[in-house]
Design an enzyme around this catalytic site. Sequence first.
Site, PDB file in Angstrom:
ATOM      1  N   ARG A 261     -21.862  -3.999 -47.490  1.00 51.48           N
ATOM      2  CA  ARG A 261     -20.779  -3.365 -46.726  1.00 51.48           C
ATOM      3  C   ARG A 261     -21.425  -2.339 -45.810  1.00 51.48           C
ATOM      4  O   ARG A 261     -22.269  -1.571 -46.259  1.00 51.48           O
ATOM      5  CB  ARG A 261     -19.770  -2.680 -47.664  1.00 51.48           C
ATOM      6  CG  ARG A 261     -19.064  -3.595 -48.673  1.00 51.48           C
ATOM      7  CD  ARG A 261     -17.807  -4.219 -48.114  1.00 51.48           C
ATOM      8  NE  ARG A 261     -16.893  -3.240 -47.559  1.00 51.48           N
ATOM      9  CZ  ARG A 261     -16.152  -2.389 -48.281  1.00 51.48           C
ATOM     10  NH1 ARG A 261     -16.231  -2.395 -49.598  1.00 51.48           N
ATOM     11  NH2 ARG A 261     -15.350  -1.529 -47.697  1.00 51.48           N
TER      12      ARG A 261
ATOM     13  N   SER B  17       0.846  -1.190   0.000  1.00 51.05           N
ATOM     14  CA  SER B  17       0.000   0.000   0.000  1.00 51.05           C
ATOM     15  C   SER B  17       0.884   1.243   0.000  1.00 51.05           C
ATOM     16  O   SER B  17       1.998   1.229   0.516  1.00 51.05           O
ATOM     17  CB  SER B  17      -0.893  -0.011   1.249  1.00 51.05           C
ATOM     18  OG  SER B  17      -1.455   1.265   1.486  1.00 51.05           O
TER      19      SER B  17
ATOM     20  N   LYS C 171      -0.303  -3.689   4.975  1.00 54.17           N
ATOM     21  CA  LYS C 171      -1.255  -4.307   4.050  1.00 54.17           C
ATOM     22  C   LYS C 171      -0.587  -5.250   3.052  1.00 54.17           C
ATOM     23  O   LYS C 171       0.554  -5.033   2.634  1.00 54.17           O
ATOM     24  CB  LYS C 171      -2.028  -3.236   3.279  1.00 54.17           C
ATOM     25  CG  LYS C 171      -3.015  -2.465   4.127  1.00 54.17           C
ATOM     26  CD  LYS C 171      -3.945  -1.637   3.270  1.00 54.17           C
ATOM     27  CE  LYS C 171      -4.960  -2.524   2.570  1.00 54.17           C
ATOM     28  NZ  LYS C 171      -5.883  -1.731   1.739  1.00 54.17           N
TER      29      LYS C 171
ATOM     30  N   ASN D  23      -2.326  -6.545  -0.246  1.00 50.48           N
ATOM     31  CA  ASN D  23      -3.541  -6.520  -1.058  1.00 50.48           C
ATOM     32  C   ASN D  23      -3.585  -7.668  -2.065  1.00 50.48           C
ATOM     33  O   ASN D  23      -2.542  -8.137  -2.526  1.00 50.48           O
ATOM     34  CB  ASN D  23      -3.645  -5.190  -1.798  1.00 50.48           C
ATOM     35  CG  ASN D  23      -3.841  -4.021  -0.848  1.00 50.48           C
ATOM     36  OD1 ASN D  23      -4.622  -4.109   0.086  1.00 50.48           O
ATOM     37  ND2 ASN D  23      -3.133  -2.933  -1.094  1.00 50.48           N
TER      38      ASN D  23
END
Length: 433
Positions: free
Chosen positions: A315, A276, A282, A284
């Site tokens: 087309r 983090s 942290k 994650n």
Amino acid sequence: MAGRLVNALGATVATAEAFSDTATLRHMLRFEAALAHVVARAGLIPRKVAPIIAAACDPALYDPASLAAAARRTATLTVPVVKALTAEVARRDPEAAGYVHWGATSQDVIDTAMVLQLGEALPPLVKEIDGIVAAFAALARKYRATPMLGRTLLQPATPLALGQKIAGWASDLDRAKRRLAASFAETQVLQFGGASGSLSALGDKAGPVMAELAKELKLAPPPAPWFTQRVRVAAVAQDCALVCGALGKAARDISLMMQIEVGEASEPSGPGRGSSSTMPHKRNPVGATLALAAANRAPHLAATIVSGMVQEHERALGGWQSEWPTLAALVETLGSSVQALAEVASGLRIDTDALQANLDATDGAVLAERATFLLAKKMGKQKAAALVEKALAKGGPFVEALGDLEAELSDEKALLGQSPEFVDRLLADLRRR
């Protein structure tokens, strides 16, 4: 077009390269070089000009920025590319310049280049998906009979084997991959129809030229030009989105199992991975984040391609023109998800102590269904349900409240029901593929 920094979480280097300016020009010019050789062999243009045209089909000779700007004024990239190619050929041999792009139309070049780009980008991804499936299958075998708390509507439910959850990821991902492999194979077909799809400019040589051009580009020859028949493109787009969804399902489960208060799984670690910018503690779920971001984007990209299928006459106006950039973004999104989950699947760590602790935290309440059915054999389901509800209402350890059923409720094999057998069946099904 978004720069590399903006798209850092949406594409990998490999898939981005398949749709880069250099790759785009390479495939468009590859079409033009192959066309020159084929129509020359068919006697439609002088043989001597083909190698001159082919020599000018070097993407390094052209400026993508100026071509992109010019494309905005003609609504097709082919026009400025052919114009620039013609000028380069004229510089080498003025006579040869008159034979560039012989019998083809803009969409022939664009669609074939798109098909060739898919041929460059998708096979490596399909192979990498096989690796994810294999990694999940190995984990499923390892945890074939490891009990964990089942969860329905995000609340504790009856226990099951962790292996069943993981084998489910593998099974659905493999199913999506097989669909993608099949729809990808159907895209590997030449587009070549000339002005409106009749190839009238080539006369009686049209059929042989189409067949030879397909062979030259290592593509299948189509039964007919497919200018406004876009099921091939839509199908591969949908299947790319399905793979992203299957990867996203596994990513969602893994990210929930990684929550600190759950703690049942963790992604592989490494320097800086999951860190983090402000909270050093942290870790994650990086891979899950990227896969979930892809799962959010992919359905809408695929929907753009499906919505463009309703095209006018021979087309179309606006339909196929929306496909190329969208399909590029979709394949890049798929590549991001595949790369992210490949790393997760091969290094996913399971905390069996946490699995057991989360089961224990319910004080046996998740055994209520099994207790009800055990008691129902003796007193009927209604009385059994009432007794179980009364035991739950007392609070505390549920097994103790039911007394005589303690041994039966503690039978781990019965607790998991058919879960280990379901793991075996899912893995057996994978092995048959």
